[in-house]
Design an enzyme around this catalytic site. Structure first.
Site, PDB file in Angstrom:
ATOM      1  N   GLU A  58      40.651  32.395  40.646  1.00 12.79           N
ATOM      2  CA  GLU A  58      41.071  32.415  41.969  1.00 12.79           C
ATOM      3  C   GLU A  58      41.602  34.010  41.976  1.00 12.79           C
ATOM      4  OE1 GLU A  58      43.239  33.064  44.594  1.00 12.79           O
ATOM      5  OE2 GLU A  58      44.932  32.274  43.433  1.00 12.79           O
TER       6      GLU A  58
ATOM      7  N   CYS B 183      47.784  36.622  47.244  1.00 10.64           N
ATOM      8  CA  CYS B 183      46.317  36.655  47.512  1.00 10.64           C
ATOM      9  C   CYS B 183      46.131  36.260  49.080  1.00 10.64           C
ATOM     10  CB  CYS B 183      45.621  35.762  46.569  1.00 10.64           C
ATOM     11  SG  CYS B 183      46.324  34.025  46.177  1.00 10.64           S
TER      12      CYS B 183
HETATM   13  P1  NAD Z   1      45.000  44.117  37.276  1.00 11.42           P
HETATM   14  O1  NAD Z   1      43.571  43.842  37.602  1.00 11.42           O
HETATM   15  O2  NAD Z   1      45.158  45.292  36.352  1.00 11.42           O
HETATM   16  O3  NAD Z   1      45.584  42.785  36.699  1.00 11.42           O
HETATM   17  C1  NAD Z   1      45.624  41.359  37.246  1.00 11.42           C
HETATM   18  C2  NAD Z   1      45.888  40.507  36.231  1.00 11.42           C
HETATM   19  O4  NAD Z   1      45.030  40.128  35.427  1.00 11.42           O
HETATM   20  C3  NAD Z   1      47.221  40.777  35.336  1.00 11.42           C
HETATM   21  O5  NAD Z   1      47.996  39.606  35.395  1.00 11.42           O
HETATM   22  C4  NAD Z   1      46.799  41.471  34.366  1.00 11.42           C
HETATM   23  O6  NAD Z   1      47.527  41.199  33.265  1.00 11.42           O
HETATM   24  C5  NAD Z   1      45.458  40.602  34.105  1.00 11.42           C
HETATM   25  N1  NAD Z   1      44.436  41.265  33.213  1.00 11.42           N
HETATM   26  C6  NAD Z   1      43.995  42.535  33.315  1.00 11.42           C
HETATM   27  N2  NAD Z   1      42.884  42.995  32.499  1.00 11.42           N
HETATM   28  C7  NAD Z   1      42.745  41.588  31.894  1.00 11.42           C
HETATM   29  C8  NAD Z   1      41.564  41.216  31.077  1.00 11.42           C
HETATM   30  N3  NAD Z   1      40.703  42.206  30.435  1.00 11.42           N
HETATM   31  N4  NAD Z   1      41.828  40.065  30.666  1.00 11.42           N
HETATM   32  C9  NAD Z   1      42.728  39.128  31.009  1.00 11.42           C
HETATM   33  N5  NAD Z   1      43.821  39.401  31.892  1.00 11.42           N
HETATM   34  C10 NAD Z   1      43.519  40.574  32.483  1.00 11.42           C
HETATM   35  O7  NAD Z   1      45.488  44.357  38.611  1.00 11.42           O
HETATM   36  P2  NAD Z   1      47.347  44.486  38.726  1.00 11.42           P
HETATM   37  O8  NAD Z   1      47.704  46.181  38.980  1.00 11.42           O
HETATM   38  O9  NAD Z   1      48.083  43.631  37.801  1.00 11.42           O
HETATM   39  O10 NAD Z   1      47.242  43.871  40.121  1.00 11.42           O
HETATM   40  C11 NAD Z   1      46.550  44.372  41.348  1.00 11.42           C
HETATM   41  C12 NAD Z   1      45.578  43.695  41.950  1.00 11.42           C
HETATM   42  O11 NAD Z   1      45.283  42.498  41.501  1.00 11.42           O
HETATM   43  C13 NAD Z   1      45.888  43.392  43.307  1.00 11.42           C
HETATM   44  O12 NAD Z   1      45.304  44.402  44.265  1.00 11.42           O
HETATM   45  C14 NAD Z   1      45.486  41.904  43.545  1.00 11.42           C
HETATM   46  O13 NAD Z   1      44.126  42.231  43.984  1.00 11.42           O
HETATM   47  C15 NAD Z   1      45.033  41.681  42.180  1.00 11.42           C
HETATM   48  N6  NAD Z   1      46.033  40.224  42.098  1.00 11.42           N
HETATM   49  C16 NAD Z   1      45.722  39.247  42.557  1.00 11.42           C
HETATM   50  C17 NAD Z   1      46.346  37.998  42.233  1.00 11.42           C
HETATM   51  C18 NAD Z   1      46.181  36.764  42.875  1.00 11.42           C
HETATM   52  O14 NAD Z   1      46.776  35.746  42.962  1.00 11.42           O
HETATM   53  N7  NAD Z   1      44.737  36.447  43.082  1.00 11.42           N
HETATM   54  C19 NAD Z   1      47.568  38.217  41.543  1.00 11.42           C
HETATM   55  C20 NAD Z   1      48.018  39.388  40.857  1.00 11.42           C
HETATM   56  C21 NAD Z   1      47.113  40.482  41.111  1.00 11.42           C
END
Ligand code: NAD
Length: 490
Positions: free
Chosen positions: A265, A299
């Site tokens: 998701e 999202c």
């Molecule tokens: P990010 O991509 O760094 O992280 C998103 C999430 O993934 C965080 O919870 C992080 O801890 C986790 N994560 C990161 N690298 C990982 C890995 N290798 N393995 C497992 N988990 C990992 O981004 P961010 O700065 O935290 O958030 C920004 C972007 O993330 C937003 O622009 C948005 O697109 C997206 N986002 C989407 C949702 C959603 O509900 N779909 C939720 C949070 C963030």
């Protein structure tokens, strides 16, 4: 601009002391010391440190995996009624503990208390619904002549590795845990380290509801290291991730090495198509609650407002006026209608997107930076943003509403579909024909027609294209954690 930024006394020690002790849950035991140390949790409104989250090392991850593997052998045999019973009791405990959990969520994420309370209530509703599904998942059986019976047996897929983000720190773990447990699966879950308390409190409710040791294990750590380790483990049979599209693709690649089923998701960039046969002021007023909910860090947040040329300016005026009246404050302040952004990364991203749009002759009608400590940003409306702007291509994930006029239905459908995202869309029209045809032409998983809702705890929730696949809601959510097995008896 009349943005109201209320200063509050919420950074006092008294408030922060209401933040719970953080721990991992491994094989039924609370573990406060991480083999890889710990990480501070920050309050995004005050920048004070709320606590320290322990970070697991490989031995602790292996202990969690082993516990999930062992517990699967027994939890899968627990009757659906008894599995449902544990989940219903946990949902009741969440409701009883609403104030404690909502306060912790607001302290760590920043969202207004009223939104945190709603999140606790919705999480409990999700758990109750999915608990019911535990008792409504059946296979099929066909008899072929007198001697042969073919059964399609429905069984739990096995231990699950789950990863959840910081924007809905209770709802997303609740969706994954309840669906997996209803199906008879066990889980190792890594919630986000920036908002750990909400998931810890959910785990506490499950333990207090009588969940056997090892069925749910909660770990924290360095995300890339933890996900690589858990997904590579032969114990794990299913991977469930909610977060950004880029990380989701990486997670799917890790899972594919072991041919493990995944549920993703991911991000969205929801178009909102407003036709000229509706009242633009009424739509703008309705949009406010959805657009600036969770400071736009959702999202399914409406982000690209394509408004018919004939009503565009009226829409922008009403949206900007309503946005500028929102009370922006520390979420712990009951007056807050929007809190700070959850982390400094979002603040930097929002600033960058706005500078880019302004540099392309879009007009920033309201919003902008706010003084004071904390990751605050005023609700922002940017009008006449062209399709090349960064913000029209990259998920804004912040309190930014982008508008652009359109004249032709086919043209606006093409613009709505032009991005790789495909999570949500919204259509506003007074025409039954348009309401029937346009949603079918949109490449998304969910469409709200004449409102900004996307179902409830009992409905499908998911996307298409690079917004992911699988369902986090409805009966389909439980199917994500099940396999079908054909048994052909002579
Ligand atoms: P990010 O991509 O760094 O992280 C998103 C999430 O993934 C965080 O919870 C992080 O801890 C986790 N994560 C990161 N690298 C990982 C890995 N290798 N393995 C497992 N988990 C990992 O981004 P961010 O700065 O935290 O958030 C920004 C972007 O993330 C937003 O622009 C948005 O697109 C997206 N986002 C989407 C949702 C959603 O509900 N779909 C939720 C949070 C963030």
């Amino acid at each position: 601009m009349s943005i109201q930024l209320h200063s509050t006394d919420s950074s006092t020690d008294a408030t922060d002391r209401r933040y719970p002790q953080l721990a991992m849950l491994i094989d039924g035991r609370w573990v406060e010391t991480g083999g890889s140390g710990s990480r501070q949790v920050e309050n995004p409104a005050t920048l004070s440190i709320l606590g320290n989250v322990p970070l697991a090392d490989e031995q602790q991850l292996d202990a969690a995996l082993a516990a999930a593997g062992r517990a699967f052998g027994t939890w899968r045999l627990v009757s659906p009624r008894d599995r449902a019973g544990v989940l219903h009791r946990a949902a009741a405990l969440l409701r009883e503990r609403t104030e404690t959990i909502a306060t912790a969520m607001t302290l760590e994420n920043g969202k207004p208390l009223r939104e945190s309370r709603d999140e606790v209530a919705f999480s409990a509703d999700i758990i109750d619904f999915l608990a019911g599904e535990a008792q409504r998942s059946f296979g099929t059986s066909t008899i072929d002549g007198a001697t042969r019976r073919v059964t399609l047996s429905v069984e739990p897929i096995g231990p699950v590795a789950a990863f959840t983000p910081w924007n809905y720190p209770l709802i997303v773990p609740a969706r994954k845990i309840a669906a997996a447990l209803a199906a008879g699966c066990t889980m190792v879950i890594k919630p986000d380290e920036e908002t750990p308390a909400s998931a810890v409190e959910l785990a506490r409710a499950l333990v207090d509801a009588g969940l056997p040791a090892g069925v749910v294990n909660v770990v924290f750590g360095e995300p890339a290291r933890v996900s690589a380790h858990l997904i590579a483990s032969p114990v794990v049979r299913k991977v469930s991730f909610t977060g950004s599209t880029s990380v989701g693709k990486h997670i799917a690649a890790l899972a594919s090495a072991g041919a493990k089923r995944t549920m993703l998701e991911l991000g969205g960039h929801a178009p909102v198509i407003v036709f000229d046969d509706v009242d633009p002021v009424a739509v703008a007023q309705q949009a406010i609650g959805s657009k600036f909910h969770n400071a736009g860090q959702s999202c399914g947040s409406p982000t690209r407002f394509y408004v018919h040329q004939g009503v565009h300016d009226e829409f922008v005026g009403a949206l900007s006026e309503a946005a500028s009246r929102l009370v922006v404050a520390d979420g712990i302040d009951e007056r807050a209608q929007m809190g700070p952004l959850a982390n400094v990364r979002r603040l930097d991203a929002v600033r960058r997107l706005i500078v880019d749009a302004a540099g392309r002759n879009a007009s920033v009608v309201t919003g902008g930076a706010l003084d004071g400590i904390g990751h605050f940003w005023a609700p922002t409306v940017i009008a006449n943003v062209d399709d090349d702007a960064q913000s029209m291509n990259e998920e804004p994930f912040g309190p930014i509403a982008l508008t652009a006029p359109f004249t032709d239905t086919d043209e606006v459908i093409a613009r709505a579909n032009r991005l790789p995202y495909g999570l949500a869309a919204y259509v506003f029209t007074g025409s039954a024909r348009t309401a029937a045809l346009v949603p079918r032409a949109l490449e998304v998983g969910m469409v709200g027609v004449n409102h900004f809702s996307l179902g409830g705890e009992d409905t499908f929730f998911g996307g298409v294209k690079e917004s992911g696949y699988g369902s986090e809601g409805g009966a389909e959510a439980v199917h994500e954690y099940q396999i079908r097995k054909l048994i052909d008896e002579a």
